[in-house]
Every structure is written in C-alpha cells, then in structure tokens.
Design a protein around this motif. Structure first.
Motif, PDB file in Angstrom:
ATOM      1  N   GLU A  97       7.020  -7.799  39.422  1.00 57.30           N
ATOM      2  CA  GLU A  97       8.417  -8.140  39.205  1.00 57.30           C
ATOM      3  C   GLU A  97       8.537  -9.055  37.993  1.00 57.30           C
ATOM      4  N   THR A  98       9.428  -8.687  37.081  1.00 61.86           N
ATOM      5  CA  THR A  98       9.590  -9.433  35.840  1.00 61.86           C
ATOM      6  C   THR A  98      11.065  -9.751  35.627  1.00 61.86           C
ATOM      7  N   PRO A  99      11.428 -11.036  35.447  1.00 59.14           N
ATOM      8  CA  PRO A  99      12.826 -11.357  35.127  1.00 59.14           C
ATOM      9  C   PRO A  99      13.212 -10.761  33.776  1.00 59.14           C
ATOM     10  N   VAL A 100      14.419 -10.265  33.681  1.00 60.24           N
ATOM     11  CA  VAL A 100      14.932  -9.706  32.433  1.00 60.24           C
ATOM     12  C   VAL A 100      15.829 -10.748  31.774  1.00 60.24           C
ATOM     13  N   PRO A 101      15.429 -11.274  30.630  1.00 66.49           N
ATOM     14  CA  PRO A 101      16.248 -12.307  29.979  1.00 66.49           C
ATOM     15  C   PRO A 101      17.533 -11.727  29.421  1.00 66.49           C
ATOM     16  N   GLY A 102      18.561 -12.569  29.336  1.00 68.75           N
ATOM     17  CA  GLY A 102      19.846 -12.163  28.781  1.00 68.75           C
ATOM     18  C   GLY A 102      20.728 -13.373  28.619  1.00 68.75           C
TER      19      GLY A 102
END
Length: 408
Positions: free
Chosen positions: A91-96
């Motif tokens: 699981e990888t956070p998606v930056p934005g």
C-alpha cells in the motif's frame, strides 16, 4: 348511524393530521440522510455523492492509466483527501494537493498505476457548512503484455573502464522516447552519459571516453506502467549500481601476432597469439569483454562455419562479440604456431594446455581480466566490428552516438 359515521370521519382526519406532523417533526430532527430541515419531504436530499464528486466513479474496473483522478466539491470546500494505491501486496499513499479555493484535489502523479486498486477517502464541508465524508474505490487496467529489460553489467559488479550499460528488451519498443525517459544513468565523479538505440529492442549508455577508474555508476529503471508499445507496458522499477575498477586495455596486433597488455598506463606483457586465418580473419576494432568462461564448448555450426570444428573443452574463454569472437586458450595447435602464424576461424588464441593451466599465457590473461576490459584488434584484413556486435559502441564517434537518442 349517520351520527356515528360522522364521528368516525372526524377521528380519521385527526389521526391523519397527527401522523403528518409526526413525519414533519421527524424530518426536522435530521433523520434524512445528508439533508436538513424539511428538504427530505420535497425532493431527494443531498448525499455525500452529491456534495463530493470523485473521478473515476466508485467501483469502476479496468480504468486506463491516462484516466484523470480528481476530487471536487461544487460548493463548500474540501477538508481532507487521502488516496492509497494497493499494488503487488503493498500500500502506497498517493501524494496530491488541494487547490487554493479548496474545491479541487489533484494527484502529483500524472498517470495511474496499472493492475492496482485505489481507495479514495474524502472529508468536506458542503455549502451550508455540514461535514460530509465519502469513500470510493476503483481498479485499474491489468495489461496482458509486459516488457522488461535484461541489463548488463550485473548489480554490484566491478568492471573494466570500457563497460557499456546495455538494456536488451524482451519486446519491440515503438515509443522509444517514453522508455528512454524512464532510464537514468548517473556517475560519481560526474560524467556526461548518453544513450543510443540499436533498433527497437536495445538501448546502450556510455560516456564519451572510457570511464575513469573508481567511478561509481547508478542505473535507475522506472519502467513500471510505461507504455513501450501499444498495449505493452513496463514491469520493472529497480535501481542497480556497479563500480569501475582499474584500467586495462589490451591490443591484439593480428599482423605482428602479439597481444600487448597495459594496466593503468603501464605495460604488463607482450604475449604471442594466433589470430584469424586469411579466409576467416578477426574483426578489427574495439571490443569489450562480456563473459569470462573457465571452459566452454565451441561448435562451428553455431557461427556459420558448417562442421569444421567442435571442441567441447575450450579453456579460458573470454567473449568479445555476440557473433562468437573469443580470446581463448588453445591447446590443440603446436606451440610454435603462436606468434608465427594465424590459423583460427576469427578468434584470438593464446597458448594453453588441455583443461586450462594457470601459468600458461591464456591462464595468465584470464586471471587478470574483468568484464568491461577493452581488447582492441589492429592489423587484421577484416572490417571493423559493428557497434552493436557485443559492446562495440566505442567504435562509433561521439556525435553519431549522441544522435542515436530518441530525445535529441
């Protein structure tokens, strides 16, 4: 009887009125989902999916990588947006970031990952100041075809100063610019390193001149989800490194029948050899050692010479080209052949014994060689080796090499 019926009608009307007020009070108490006051009585109440608009739609499948991922609110503002990508059991956070007016969120990544599940959690305030939360999920396209690159040299290896970074792809690459952009080759100390395509399935990198001894080179491949050809996507996302060792350049003079070995500018030895015969000469030009084999089989049928030879135990075999040029031990020719006569089918032979001897000329050279060392042949009657035959890229001028980039 009429009097009784009249009382019944009045009682029914009173009961209906009481039920109506109960329903209105219930609405005023906020039992409608997402609404307030009496809104639920006169139209569909505003729910989280009305307040928070998320693209792609919830539960959508096979989303293409170029599909936009966005979160917006027509009124009010976003409080928080959290997007997580699940891929390959990670699981990888998606930056934005949320826009200045608070109404839109966009990811920092331009494209979606393939074969992944995305989970989007959003908290926002609607136009009336009510807090609303929404969660959606979607999955992305899983391609049937993937490309990978087979890489030389090996990770953590120590190589000679002539090493060329070579990527051989398992599939034809038609969008060479996209693939080239996904490769980074850096050196410490810094050097200008440029790529060159050989056809549609091979990409090599080198500096203008041989590497300086001690240089540390790092190669980063970011092919994951890069579309190298229509419907064909990359699979690798990896980094590897190698170190450049001492400088050793050896010159084979086919006319003089000698091998002159120089280490860090100092001559080590001049060794007698036998090169290619008149009808089967050795290539001229710069070649790079790509393999060191203690013993190997050499069969003339594999290099287009019919059934002229089949030697099952050639010792100290140093590969110089993909087409079959080796510098190797030779135990079957008389000792006085070396330095006097060229008798091979294009290889360079050094005196050796059956099984390979450590103290023979072939054993001596083998033990002092690294993958990436340069062997240059001069004085032969053959043409210059092609730049894509093994790691022959040093035979190409720098401007022509640079022109082989898809991003020039």
């Amino acid at each position: 009887m009429r009097h009784v019926h009249g009382r019944a009608r009045r009682a029914g009307a009173a009961l209906a009125a009481a039920m109506t007020w109960a329903l209105l009070l219930a609405g005023a108490a906020g039992c409608t989902a997402g609404g307030s006051g009496f809104g639920g009585m006169f139209g569909r109440p505003a729910g989280p999916d009305d307040v928070i608009r998320i693209t792609p739609d919830d539960a959508r499948e096979n989303v293409r990588p170029d599909q936009e991922l966005s979160v917006r609110v027509p009124d009010g503002h976003l409080e928080s947006v959290r997007v997580v990508r699940s891929q390959d059991a990670r699981e990888t956070p998606v930056p934005g970031r949320i826009s200045a007016d608070g109404r839109r969120w966009k990811p920092a990544e331009e494209r979606l990952a393939l074969a992944a599940k995305y989970t989007v959690d959003v908290v926002a305030l609607d136009g009336d100041g009510h807090r609303v939360a929404r969660r959606t999920t979607f999955t992305t396209y899983v391609p049937e075809e993937r490309f990978i690159a087979y890489v030389a040299p090996e990770n953590r290896s120590v190589v000679g100063t002539g090493m060329i970074v070579s990527l051989k792809f398992n599939r034809e690459i038609t969008d060479r610019a996209a693939v080239e952009r996904a490769v980074s080759v850096t050196a410490r100390p810094a050097a200008e390193i440029r790529p060159h395509w050989f056809g549609t399935d091979r990409l090599d990198f080198r500096p203008e001149h041989y590497w300086k001894p001690g240089t540390e080179v790092t190669v980063a491949l970011e092919f994951q989800d890069v579309e190298g050809a229509p419907g064909v996507y990359g699979l690798q996302d990896k980094t590897f490194a190698f170190t450049v060792g001492r400088s050793q350049v050896s010159v084979v003079d086919a006319a003089a029948r000698t091998l002159r070995v120089t280490r860090d500018g100092t001559p080590l030895a001049i060794v007698p050899i036998t090169a290619g015969a008149r009808k089967t000469p050795t290539y001229n030009g710069k070649m790079v050692i790509t393999e060191l084999l203690e013993i190997t089989r050499m069969n003339s049928r594999t290099v287009g010479f019919g059934g002229e030879y089949d030697i099952p135990d050639v010792p100290h075999a140093v590969r110089l080209t993909d087409s079959g040029t080796f510098l190797h031990g030779n135990y079957w020719s008389p000792a006085d052949t070396f330095g006097r006569e060229n008798v091979s089918h294009g290889c360079v032979g050094l005196r050796d014994v059956k099984g390979g001897g450590a103290e023979t000329p072939a054993g001596w050279f083998f033990d002092r060689s690294l993958v990436g060392d340069v062997v240059e042949v001069v004085g032969s009657d053959d043409a210059e080796v092609a730049p894509d035959n093994g790691l022959g890229g040093w035979n190409m001028g720098w401007e022509r090499w640079r022109a082989g980039s898809a991003l020039r």
